[in-house]
Design an enzyme around this catalytic site. Structure first.
Site, PDB file in Angstrom:
ATOM      1  N   GLY A  51      24.023 -47.789  26.870  1.00 25.73           N
ATOM      2  CA  GLY A  51      24.134 -47.281  28.246  1.00 25.73           C
ATOM      3  C   GLY A  51      23.542 -45.898  28.485  1.00 25.73           C
ATOM      4  CG  ASP A 113      36.617 -47.017  32.132  1.00 26.67           C
ATOM      5  OD1 ASP A 113      37.498 -46.481  32.818  1.00 26.67           O
ATOM      6  OD2 ASP A 113      36.383 -48.241  32.171  1.00 26.67           O
ATOM      7  CB  VAL A 163      29.085 -48.195  38.838  1.00 24.26           C
ATOM      8  CG1 VAL A 163      30.012 -47.791  39.977  1.00 24.26           C
ATOM      9  CG2 VAL A 163      29.406 -47.376  37.588  1.00 24.26           C
TER      10      VAL A 163
HETATM   11  P1  IMP Z   1      35.720 -46.240  27.252  1.00 22.83           P
HETATM   12  O1  IMP Z   1      35.960 -46.298  25.770  1.00 22.83           O
HETATM   13  O2  IMP Z   1      36.720 -47.058  28.027  1.00 22.83           O
HETATM   14  O3  IMP Z   1      35.588 -44.842  27.797  1.00 22.83           O
HETATM   15  O4  IMP Z   1      34.359 -47.042  27.450  1.00 22.83           O
HETATM   16  C1  IMP Z   1      33.232 -46.471  27.967  1.00 22.83           C
HETATM   17  C2  IMP Z   1      32.090 -47.443  27.898  1.00 22.83           C
HETATM   18  O5  IMP Z   1      32.362 -48.612  28.688  1.00 22.83           O
HETATM   19  C3  IMP Z   1      30.861 -46.805  28.508  1.00 22.83           C
HETATM   20  O6  IMP Z   1      30.111 -46.130  27.529  1.00 22.83           O
HETATM   21  C4  IMP Z   1      30.143 -47.964  29.155  1.00 22.83           C
HETATM   22  O7  IMP Z   1      29.240 -48.537  28.227  1.00 22.83           O
HETATM   23  C5  IMP Z   1      31.239 -48.959  29.484  1.00 22.83           C
HETATM   24  N1  IMP Z   1      31.616 -48.843  30.928  1.00 22.83           N
HETATM   25  C6  IMP Z   1      32.701 -48.223  31.437  1.00 22.83           C
HETATM   26  N2  IMP Z   1      32.723 -48.319  32.790  1.00 22.83           N
HETATM   27  C7  IMP Z   1      31.606 -49.011  33.129  1.00 22.83           C
HETATM   28  C8  IMP Z   1      31.039 -49.419  34.405  1.00 22.83           C
HETATM   29  O8  IMP Z   1      31.561 -49.161  35.496  1.00 22.83           O
HETATM   30  N3  IMP Z   1      29.868 -50.103  34.328  1.00 22.83           N
HETATM   31  C9  IMP Z   1      29.242 -50.408  33.162  1.00 22.83           C
HETATM   32  N4  IMP Z   1      29.726 -50.034  31.971  1.00 22.83           N
HETATM   33  C10 IMP Z   1      30.899 -49.345  31.953  1.00 22.83           C
END
Ligand code: IMP
Length: 191
Positions: A51, A113, A163
């Site tokens: 990403g 996130d 998103v």
């Molecule tokens: P976390 O460990 O929950 O913070 O995961 C974060 C990862 O989830 C990011 O690096 C993204 O690859 C993916 N992610 C989180 N939110 C979104 C979104 O709204 N769209 C697409 N990918 C997301």
């Protein structure tokens, strides 16, 4: 073909425009350049695939205008599913190619996130004895505050909705959008 790209038809609304992204990256690069002005050995940017690829490419070039010299490293991580993620268990699918001991590291993230993957990654990088580890994230969702992840540089705080664009995907698509937007509900329905 009508005006615009094929994907425009799938986007409900744009949250952050291409221009806003460009301006924000210039600001972030300025801030980081000022903070690392006394680090002539330069910075190691660790990009988390996939990403953050668009972001790291633009961010590195923006740093190149005034900032310290940068080197790039890429990592790919996957979690063992939801339950395991909560316990912080992450599998490294692609590790760093070099030692980072004594280096000033900045983790370049697309979006924070829950922050669970990131908090695991920070512990890992610290265990490899980096001189310092900071995080730059282009986007942050409100859930991020639930875990104590120190994200020093944040581009945009965005609402807690899914998103796509500028590196962010839905089922591996939409990464090439130059802006960030929300998909129309029917896109999910047809997948
Ligand atoms: P976390 O460990 O929950 O913070 O995961 C974060 C990862 O989830 C990011 O690096 C993204 O690859 C993916 N992610 C989180 N939110 C979104 C979104 O709204 N769209 C697409 N990918 C997301």
């Amino acid at each position: 073909m009508a005006q615009g790209s094929w994907y425009d038809a799938d986007i409900d609304h744009v949250i952050i425009s291409e221009e806003q992204i460009r301006e924000k990256i210039a600001e972030l690069a300025k801030e980081v350049s000022a903070d690392y002005a006394s680090a002539p050995e330069g910075l190691l940017l660790v990009c988390v695939l996939k990403g953050a690829v668009m972001f790291v490419a633009d961010f590195a070039r923006a740093l190149g205008r005034h900032g310290p010299p940068v080197e790039l490293e890429f990592m790919a991580l996957s979690s063992y599913g939801q339950a395991a993620t909560s316990s912080g268990v992450v599998r490294i699918r692609k590790d760093l190619d070099r030692e980072i001991a004594g280096r000033h590291v900045i983790v370049v993230e697309d979006i924070v996130d829950s922050g669970l993957t990131l908090s695991w990654l920070l512990r890992y990088l610290e265990s490899r004895e980096a001189a310092s580890v900071e995080v730059v994230a282009l986007f942050r969702k409100p859930d991020a505050i639930q875990v104590a992840v120190p994200v020093k540089y944040v581009g945009f705080d965005i609402p807690s909705e899914f998103v796509v664009g500028y590196g962010l995907d839905f089922a591996e698509r939409y990464r090439e959008l130059p802006y960030v937007g929300v998909l129309k509900p029917e896109v999910y329905a047809r997948s």
